[in-house]
Design an enzyme around this catalytic site. Structure first.
Site, PDB file in Angstrom:
ATOM      1  CG  HIS A  51      32.975  38.278  44.978  1.00  0.00           C
ATOM      2  ND1 HIS A  51      33.748  38.528  43.869  1.00  0.00           N
ATOM      3  CD2 HIS A  51      31.960  39.187  44.959  1.00  0.00           C
ATOM      4  CE1 HIS A  51      33.219  39.545  43.192  1.00  0.00           C
ATOM      5  NE2 HIS A  51      32.146  39.964  43.837  1.00  0.00           N
ATOM      6  CG  ASP A  53      34.144  32.564  45.365  1.00  0.00           C
ATOM      7  OD1 ASP A  53      33.738  33.722  45.577  1.00  0.00           O
ATOM      8  OD2 ASP A  53      34.938  32.283  44.446  1.00  0.00           O
ATOM      9  CG  HIS A  54      37.445  34.386  47.513  1.00  0.00           C
ATOM     10  ND1 HIS A  54      38.732  34.031  47.155  1.00  0.00           N
ATOM     11  CD2 HIS A  54      36.725  34.357  46.359  1.00  0.00           C
ATOM     12  CE1 HIS A  54      38.784  33.815  45.859  1.00  0.00           C
ATOM     13  NE2 HIS A  54      37.582  34.007  45.345  1.00  0.00           N
ATOM     14  CG  ASP A 197      38.929  35.834  42.697  1.00  0.00           C
ATOM     15  OD1 ASP A 197      39.759  34.937  42.930  1.00  0.00           O
ATOM     16  OD2 ASP A 197      37.699  35.658  42.762  1.00  0.00           O
TER      17      ASP A 197
END
Length: 289
Positions: A51, A53-54, A197
């Site tokens: 994802h 944002d990582h 996450d």
């Protein structure tokens, strides 16, 4: 999303002069400069999942290493599509790196790094796509010399290293001086787990059990458990429940949804279940004692 002065996920785990980068969201380079992180000390990068944002900051960081004429080998760990994505970006830009870049694909719980000082392993978490947490385990150090006793018994300096490695000393007359008479046991190595996450999932507990500190996501406050489950994330009290069942010493919470302006309630809710909880605030250093 970046909001309220909060950026996407990235952490530096420092041990014995080495820096290990965990995730590399947008803005990571700027934050590293701001907080004076020694980029040259980074030789291993761990990406939990794909994802944006990582990992959207990764290709920029790899290019910056090249512009800085970085020479040290760099090892990148992540799910299988990561290598293809980065190599495509490098190819389009006709990038030639001055260092060797090694990709390691994560597919299952596994040991990633294992040397005389640290062991780093990965474990799967339950997210919307393939995702992994990381466990950093410091190796037990050498035994500590009781210097006054060692000197009093005239044990030669050349044997000190052997004493630290647990050997008994045999005197020239054949007398045995037991190791535990002149040394003490080393401190137990420290453990830190990055839980990535994940939705609430007790299956990670064996991987993080008795850790000195864990980082666990708390995307939502506890009144949004249904949304957390739907989006494969966790709430404050769910993360605290994992920490409590895992018998860990300290819980760091982060990955806060951009819908929240302030964070005080995150900490207070988690502390209702697990008292030794702290917010993961950008720029802070959290020492493991």
């Amino acid at each position: 999303m970046p909001a309220f002065n909060r950026h996407p996920t990235s952490q530096v785990v420092s041990h014995d002069g080495n820096n290990f980068l965990v995730d590399c969201g947008e803005g990571t380079q700027i934050q590293m400069i701001k907080y004076k992180i020694r980029r040259g000390k980074i030789s291993h990068i761990f990406i939990s999942h794909l994802h944006g944002d990582h990992y959207f900051g990764l290709v920029g960081l790899l290019n910056t290493f090249g512009l800085l004429n970085h020479k040290q080998d760099l090892h990148v760990y992540g799910p299988s599509p990561l290598q293809q994505i980065i190599e495509m970006q490098m190819k389009v830009a006709e990038t030639i790196l001055p260092y060797r870049l090694f990709f390691h694909t994560l597919t299952k719980p596994d040991v990633l790094v294992d040397n005389e000082k640290i062991r780093i392993s990965c474990f799967p978490t339950t997210h919307r796509i393939e995702c992994y947490g990381f466990l950093f385990e410091e190796k037990e150090g050498k035994r500590k010399l009781l210097v006054d006793k060692v000197r009093k018994l005239n044990i030669p300096l050349s044997f000190y290293s052997s004493l630290q490695n647990g050997f008994d000393y045999i005197t020239p007359r054949g007398q045995t001086i037991r190791n535990d008479e002149v040394t003490t046991a080393p401190e137990k190595g420290k453990k830190y787990a990055f839980c990535a996450d994940t939705k609430y999932d007790e299956s990670i507990i064996p991987h993080i059990y008795s850790a000195d500190m864990i980082y666990h996501e708390t995307t939502y406050l506890d009144n949004m458990r249904d949304k957390a489950l739907e989006r494969f994330h966790c709430t404050t009290k769910q993360a605290a429940e994992i920490a409590k069942m895992g018998m860990v010493k300290k819980l760091l919470i982060g990955h806060f949804s951009s819908k929240y302006n302030t964070l005080e309630q995150f900490e207070s809710e988690a502390k209702e279940v697990f008292l030794n909880t702290e917010l993961a605030i950008e720029g802070n250093t959290y020492e493991i004692h």
